[in-house]
Scaffold this active site. Structure first.
Site, short mmCIF file in Angstrom:
data_model
loop_
_atom_site.label_atom_id
_atom_site.label_comp_id
_atom_site.label_asym_id
_atom_site.label_seq_id
_atom_site.Cartn_x
_atom_site.Cartn_y
_atom_site.Cartn_z
N ASN A 1 -13.71 1.24 8.68
CA ASN A 1 -13.37 -0.17 8.90
C ASN A 1 -12.58 -0.23 10.20
OD1 ASN A 1 -12.37 -2.75 8.91
ND2 ASN A 1 -11.08 -2.51 7.08
N LYS B 1 -11.59 -2.71 11.82
CA LYS B 1 -10.68 -3.86 11.94
C LYS B 1 -10.84 -4.49 13.32
CE LYS B 1 -7.91 -1.74 8.45
NZ LYS B 1 -6.62 -1.57 7.80
N HIS C 1 -11.33 -7.84 1.73
CA HIS C 1 -10.32 -6.88 2.18
C HIS C 1 -8.93 -7.51 2.03
CE1 HIS C 1 -7.92 -4.34 4.81
NE2 HIS C 1 -8.84 -3.42 4.63
N GLU D 1 -6.45 -7.59 3.89
CA GLU D 1 -5.95 -8.33 5.06
C GLU D 1 -6.54 -9.73 5.09
OE1 GLU D 1 -6.99 -5.36 7.98
OE2 GLU D 1 -5.49 -4.03 7.13
N GLU E 1 -8.42 -0.30 -2.95
CA GLU E 1 -7.49 -0.12 -1.84
C GLU E 1 -6.12 -0.69 -2.22
OE1 GLU E 1 -9.71 0.46 2.13
OE2 GLU E 1 -9.21 -1.65 1.91
N GLY F 1 -2.77 1.45 6.03
CA GLY F 1 -2.14 1.48 7.35
C GLY F 1 -0.67 1.89 7.33
N SER G 1 -4.98 4.91 4.04
CA SER G 1 -4.46 6.08 4.74
C SER G 1 -5.26 7.37 4.47
CB SER G 1 -2.97 6.29 4.43
OG SER G 1 -2.23 5.16 4.86
P1 PGA Z 1 -6.24 2.71 6.64
O1 PGA Z 1 -7.03 1.35 6.27
O2 PGA Z 1 -7.20 3.83 6.43
O3 PGA Z 1 -5.86 2.53 8.09
O4 PGA Z 1 -5.07 2.77 5.73
C1 PGA Z 1 -7.90 1.29 5.18
C2 PGA Z 1 -8.52 -0.09 5.08
O5 PGA Z 1 -7.83 -1.08 5.38
O6 PGA Z 1 -9.70 -0.25 4.73
#
Ligand code: PGA
Length: 252
Positions: free
Chosen positions: A9, A11, A94, A96, A166, A172, A212
């Site tokens: 992803n 982003k 997601h 976010e 998640e 993140g 992560s």
């Molecule tokens: P990350 O993000 O691996 O940077 O923690 C995962 C995600 O948001 O899908």
């Protein structure tokens, strides 16, 4: 046997030149698609340049879609448009998008339906926030998100869905859920799908962990019984790390 699926992803990262450099680096060295699904979910302006160069073993996905197929919705992108570019996957719900763009379970449900009717494969994200975990509300949150997301989705359609667990507190932040925490939540999700759709669907559906994930922890995560892959943000931006993580999933 469920085929593992590793999805990056990106982003809101990578310019066109950076995306092209990435794809040239990975497309020749990814393991065959019969062993693992490797997917990069990029921003819409990058779709065309990625799809032109994706090669045999990489699939391209979007990070979002709107739930109508067309209309006066300035700035939105429909499933119909994505499908016309041969995009294959789309991330839906997601955390976010839930947090910053106010996506509710009802919107997630409409987006899943839009993806399915346009032959896109949804990667549906669920997961609890830190305070919800601390209040022992993880399963309650997952239950609500899953019931809401899959309302009126048929068993046939469920076969095309990937679920990504998640936990919001692990995204993140560098804080990965322990393999045991991730497995516990993914097993709960599979159990719920079993209650809703029966064993055949539950045993076949792919559930990813995300939060992560990196080369240093993917082996332990992917080894868990109910985890069939990973949705990876930060570490998927680096081509070498992405390829390493895809290869780790093949070993499963
Ligand atoms: P990350 O993000 O691996 O940077 O923690 C995962 C995600 O948001 O899908």
């Amino acid at each position: 046997m469920r085929k593992p699926i590793i999805a990056g992803n990106w982003k809101m990262f990578k310019t066109r030149d950076e995306a092209i450099a990435f794809i040239y680096k990975v497309s020749e060295v990814l393991p065959p698609v019969k062993e693992v699904d490797s997917v990069i979910c990029a921003q819409a302006p990058l779709m065309r340049c990625l799809i032109k160069r994706q090669g045999q073993n990489l699939r391209i996905g979007a990070q979002n879609l709107f739930y109508e197929d067309e209309g006066a919705y300035t700035g939105e992108i429909s499933g119909k448009m994505l499908a016309s570019y041969n995009v294959e996957y789309v991330i839906i719900g997601h955390s976010e998008r839930r947090a910053y763009f106010h996506e509710t379970d009802e919107i997630v449900n409409k987006k899943i339906k839009a993806a399915l009717r346009n032959d896109l494969l949804p990667i549906v994200c669920v997961g609890e926030r830190l305070e919800e975990r601390e209040n022992n509300a993880t399963t309650k949150v997952l239950h609500k998100q899953i019931k809401g997301a899959f309302e009126d989705i048929s068993a046939i359609d469920m076969e095309r869905i990937v679920i990504a667990y998640e936990p919001v507190w692990a995204i993140g932040t560098g804080k990965t859920a322990t393999a045991a925490q991730a497995e516990e939540a993914c097993a709960y999700i599979r159990g719920l799908i079993r209650e809703m759709y029966g064993s055949v669907i539950a045993d076949g559906i792919r559930i990813q962990y995300g939060g992560s994930v990196k080369p240093a922890n993917i082996d332990e995560i992917i080894a868990q019984e109910n985890i069939d892959g990973a949705l990876i943000g930060g570490a998927s931006l680096d081509p070498d790390q992405f390829v390493t993580m895809v290869k780790a999933a093949v070993k499963k």
